[in-house]
Design a protein around this motif. Structure first.
Motif, PDB file in Angstrom:
ATOM      1  N   ARG A  17      -8.983  -6.194   7.993  1.00  0.00           N
ATOM      2  CA  ARG A  17      -7.947  -5.583   7.180  1.00  0.00           C
ATOM      3  C   ARG A  17      -8.393  -4.197   6.739  1.00  0.00           C
ATOM      4  O   ARG A  17      -9.587  -3.929   6.599  1.00  0.00           O
ATOM      5  CB  ARG A  17      -7.665  -6.438   5.940  1.00  0.00           C
ATOM      6  CG  ARG A  17      -6.942  -7.727   6.223  1.00  0.00           C
ATOM      7  CD  ARG A  17      -6.761  -8.572   4.987  1.00  0.00           C
ATOM      8  NE  ARG A  17      -6.170  -7.851   3.857  1.00  0.00           N
ATOM      9  CZ  ARG A  17      -5.272  -8.373   3.015  1.00  0.00           C
ATOM     10  NH1 ARG A  17      -4.866  -9.623   3.194  1.00  0.00           N
ATOM     11  NH2 ARG A  17      -4.796  -7.677   2.018  1.00  0.00           N
ATOM     12  N   ILE A  18      -7.431  -3.322   6.503  1.00  0.00           N
ATOM     13  CA  ILE A  18      -7.793  -1.945   6.150  1.00  0.00           C
ATOM     14  C   ILE A  18      -8.459  -1.849   4.785  1.00  0.00           C
ATOM     15  O   ILE A  18      -9.068  -0.826   4.473  1.00  0.00           O
ATOM     16  CB  ILE A  18      -6.571  -1.011   6.209  1.00  0.00           C
ATOM     17  CG1 ILE A  18      -5.477  -1.480   5.243  1.00  0.00           C
ATOM     18  CG2 ILE A  18      -6.051  -0.903   7.635  1.00  0.00           C
ATOM     19  CD1 ILE A  18      -4.333  -0.487   5.109  1.00  0.00           C
ATOM     20  N   ASP A  19      -8.344  -2.915   3.971  1.00  0.00           N
ATOM     21  CA  ASP A  19      -9.029  -2.897   2.680  1.00  0.00           C
ATOM     22  C   ASP A  19     -10.369  -3.620   2.732  1.00  0.00           C
ATOM     23  O   ASP A  19     -11.048  -3.742   1.712  1.00  0.00           O
ATOM     24  CB  ASP A  19      -8.142  -3.505   1.585  1.00  0.00           C
ATOM     25  CG  ASP A  19      -7.632  -4.899   1.930  1.00  0.00           C
ATOM     26  OD1 ASP A  19      -7.974  -5.415   3.017  1.00  0.00           O
ATOM     27  OD2 ASP A  19      -6.878  -5.471   1.115  1.00  0.00           O
ATOM     28  N   ASP A  20     -10.763  -4.091   3.911  1.00  0.00           N
ATOM     29  CA  ASP A  20     -12.070  -4.705   4.068  1.00  0.00           C
ATOM     30  C   ASP A  20     -13.150  -3.625   3.951  1.00  0.00           C
ATOM     31  O   ASP A  20     -12.939  -2.474   4.359  1.00  0.00           O
ATOM     32  CB  ASP A  20     -12.157  -5.382   5.442  1.00  0.00           C
ATOM     33  CG  ASP A  20     -13.470  -6.107   5.661  1.00  0.00           C
ATOM     34  OD1 ASP A  20     -13.545  -7.293   5.319  1.00  0.00           O
ATOM     35  OD2 ASP A  20     -14.417  -5.474   6.187  1.00  0.00           O
ATOM     36  N   PRO A  21     -14.321  -3.946   3.395  1.00  0.00           N
ATOM     37  CA  PRO A  21     -15.376  -2.934   3.256  1.00  0.00           C
ATOM     38  C   PRO A  21     -15.741  -2.240   4.564  1.00  0.00           C
ATOM     39  O   PRO A  21     -16.041  -1.035   4.557  1.00  0.00           O
ATOM     40  CB  PRO A  21     -16.559  -3.745   2.710  1.00  0.00           C
ATOM     41  CG  PRO A  21     -15.921  -4.857   1.950  1.00  0.00           C
ATOM     42  CD  PRO A  21     -14.693  -5.213   2.726  1.00  0.00           C
ATOM     43  N   ALA A  22     -15.692  -2.962   5.692  1.00  0.00           N
ATOM     44  CA  ALA A  22     -16.020  -2.326   6.976  1.00  0.00           C
ATOM     45  C   ALA A  22     -14.993  -1.265   7.339  1.00  0.00           C
ATOM     46  O   ALA A  22     -15.333  -0.197   7.859  1.00  0.00           O
ATOM     47  CB  ALA A  22     -16.114  -3.381   8.070  1.00  0.00           C
ATOM     48  N   ALA A  23     -13.710  -1.547   7.076  1.00  0.00           N
ATOM     49  CA  ALA A  23     -12.655  -0.574   7.368  1.00  0.00           C
ATOM     50  C   ALA A  23     -12.731   0.611   6.413  1.00  0.00           C
ATOM     51  O   ALA A  23     -12.518   1.766   6.813  1.00  0.00           O
ATOM     52  CB  ALA A  23     -11.291  -1.242   7.282  1.00  0.00           C
ATOM     53  N   VAL A  24     -13.029   0.345   5.165  1.00  0.00           N
ATOM     54  CA  VAL A  24     -13.166   1.424   4.182  1.00  0.00           C
ATOM     55  C   VAL A  24     -14.324   2.343   4.562  1.00  0.00           C
ATOM     56  O   VAL A  24     -14.213   3.582   4.497  1.00  0.00           O
ATOM     57  CB  VAL A  24     -13.377   0.840   2.776  1.00  0.00           C
ATOM     58  CG1 VAL A  24     -13.689   1.946   1.775  1.00  0.00           C
ATOM     59  CG2 VAL A  24     -12.142   0.058   2.331  1.00  0.00           C
TER      60      VAL A  24
END
Length: 308
Positions: A17-24
């Motif tokens: 998800r775009i709010d996952d730490p990896a995406a952030v």
């Protein structure tokens, strides 16, 4: 932040998800601008050609682990779905791939196919990790790769019943799914013995088969590999000639497809006598495919030899 770090961050973020730490973390590395939530039919992007990488995020991925699309409050849940990497990218690349390789060298290392509406030469690379896919596209003028696609693994979708959608709009999809089930097109383990028996004895309707027994999905991994290209072209109006496709066959047999009928107009019903009207057309199209009279414009047949 080095270019190699971008590759690691990208692989960690794909499918999240775009709010996952990896995406952030990936968004910050691409320029501190966060991913926005996508909407139906709209993909959001971060990155640039200057960096040699463009990363996309979508609310719909044709992968069973991401189905169905869903909302979190008023916003669509959005996933980091794919990235296009260009020759000026300086990060790590898949094993065996190099921007200097020509068509012959790429063909010797990877599966070569002509794909897409523009019939581009593409190579399937080993997936960088489980659940992802990788493809390179050839720039035929330069005889070198044009770009590399790294993405969440997806299936070709032939028919999908979305939660909350009008069931009547999927009646013809149910007819095609039923024909596939009754003629050995589905994978052997896709449909249980009880469900298949009920279908053969006509104790369930075609739409019930698609909606309930198949969970609303008739996708690439539901059919035998030798039938996938045919199903994709026929269901998605990607056949040459164009009229040899599901939409036009529904119009020829029933007057129109339910999804295209106007409000209040009588619709084709989910009945076996209606299935019997169009089933011979499916068999005709499959035979034409096997005889080479029709073909996909995006996925050429591979010597289909199964009988149905």
């Amino acid at each position: 932040m080095t270019a190699t770090d971008l590759t690691d961050l990208l692989l960690d973020a794909l499918g999240q998800r775009i709010d996952d730490p990896a995406a952030v973390a990936l968004a910050q590395a691409l320029g501190d601008k966060p991913f926005k939530n996508a909407t139906p039919g709209n993909t959001v992007h971060l990155g640039s050609r200057k960096l040699g990488i463009e990363v996309g995020a979508s609310m719909q991925i044709d992968n069973r682990g991401f189905f169905p699309p869903r909302k979190d409050g008023r916003r669509w849940v959005t996933w980091v779905s794919h990235a296009f990497v260009y020759p000026n990218y300086r990060g790590a690349l898949p094993d065996g791939f190099d921007w200097s390789l020509d068509d012959a060298a790429l063909s010797a290392r990877f599966r070569r196919r002509v794909e897409g509406g523009l019939e581009e030469v593409r190579y399937t690379l080993p997936p960088p990790r489980e659940g992802l896919r990788a493809k390179a596209t050839l720039d035929e003028d330069k005889n070198r790769p044009r770009h590399l696609l790294l993405a969440v693994a997806e299936e070709a979708d032939y028919a999908t019943v979305y939660p909350g959608a009008d069931p009547a709009h999927s009646v013809e999809d149910g007819f095609f799914a039923t024909w596939c089930a009754l003629h050995g097109v589905l994978r052997e383990d896709r449909l249980g013995a009880d469900a298949l028996a009920a279908l053969r004895e006509r104790r369930i309707t075609p739409l019930a088969l698609l909606r309930d027994a198949l969970g609303g999905l008739l996708w690439e991994n539901d059919v035998r590999p030798e039938h996938a290209a045919f199903c994709h072209a026929y269901a998605k109006r990607l056949m040459k000639p164009d009229e040899a496709s599901a939409l036009f066959d529904a119009q020829a047999v029933f007057g129109d497809s339910n999804a295209w009928r106007k409000p209040g107009e009588a619709m084709t019903e989910d009945r076996w006598d209606e299935y019997d009207r169009i089933a011979p057309r499916y068999a005709q199209r499959w035979q034409q495919w096997r005889d080479g009279e029709i073909r996909s414009i995006v996925d050429h047949p591979h010597g289909a030899d199964a009988s149905v």
